[in-house]
Write an enzyme that holds these catalytic residues in place. Sequence first.
Site, PDB file in Angstrom:
ATOM      1  CE  LYS A 120       8.835 -33.456  41.755  1.00 20.63           C
ATOM      2  NZ  LYS A 120       8.693 -34.306  40.547  1.00 20.63           N
ATOM      3  CG  ASP A 138       9.420 -39.049  43.146  1.00 17.66           C
ATOM      4  OD1 ASP A 138       9.081 -39.771  44.110  1.00 17.66           O
ATOM      5  OD2 ASP A 138      10.411 -39.312  42.438  1.00 17.66           O
TER       6      ASP A 138
END
Length: 233
Positions: A120, A138
């Site tokens: 991420k 996320d």
Amino acid sequence: MKRADVIEFYARLAEADPHPETELEFVNPYTLVVAVALSAQATDIGVNKATRALFREVDTPKKMVALGLDELKRHIKTIGLFNTKAKNVIALSQMLIDDYGGEVPNDRAALERLPGVGRKTANVVLNVAFGAETFAVDTHIFRVGNRTGLARGKTPLAVELKLDKATPQPFRLHAHHWLILHGRYVCKARTPECWRCIVSDLCAYKPKTPPPKSKSATPVSPEALADPTPGEP
């Protein structure tokens, strides 16, 4: 979600916010890496408060290593898990010096080698610092992808791959920011605010959340919905 609906979905978000940006404050690719690494399980506002003074003093890996672990902890002690995060920031800074000449690499595999940097974080850095068409999934994007039907998946990686496949041009560069902001301010975890969502008619979520009795049900754009306490980045 059908392709025509996907295009309309993004088109509305783009019209409301043509140039979305990360809410994390940074001064260069290195400070971006640090800010995103610090933002795990923390709010952007909390990270920004802790890093404003830090980034005025420290904006390169060499300066961070020279600052030292104890002083870094002092700067970021208000951020959750600051002890572990501080160790990771010092370690990733040393690795950038040793392996990459102090520069942040424009490469996913290299970024993911850095301590405290996962997929991420790498995706955020590639997108924001280098203009890559990546999708940093996320909790907000994971929720929005599944709830709306835009990109359903049981894991963040599954959602990321589906978003990559489903998102057309010219929306790919900014898609991840539109989705994060939409999840942060409108499509919230506990109670999605469907009554003021500009894409609710395209969304698979049912039943739609009705408007509070004291509020107007008129949809408004995402940038008008700023929450004083945003969630994850």
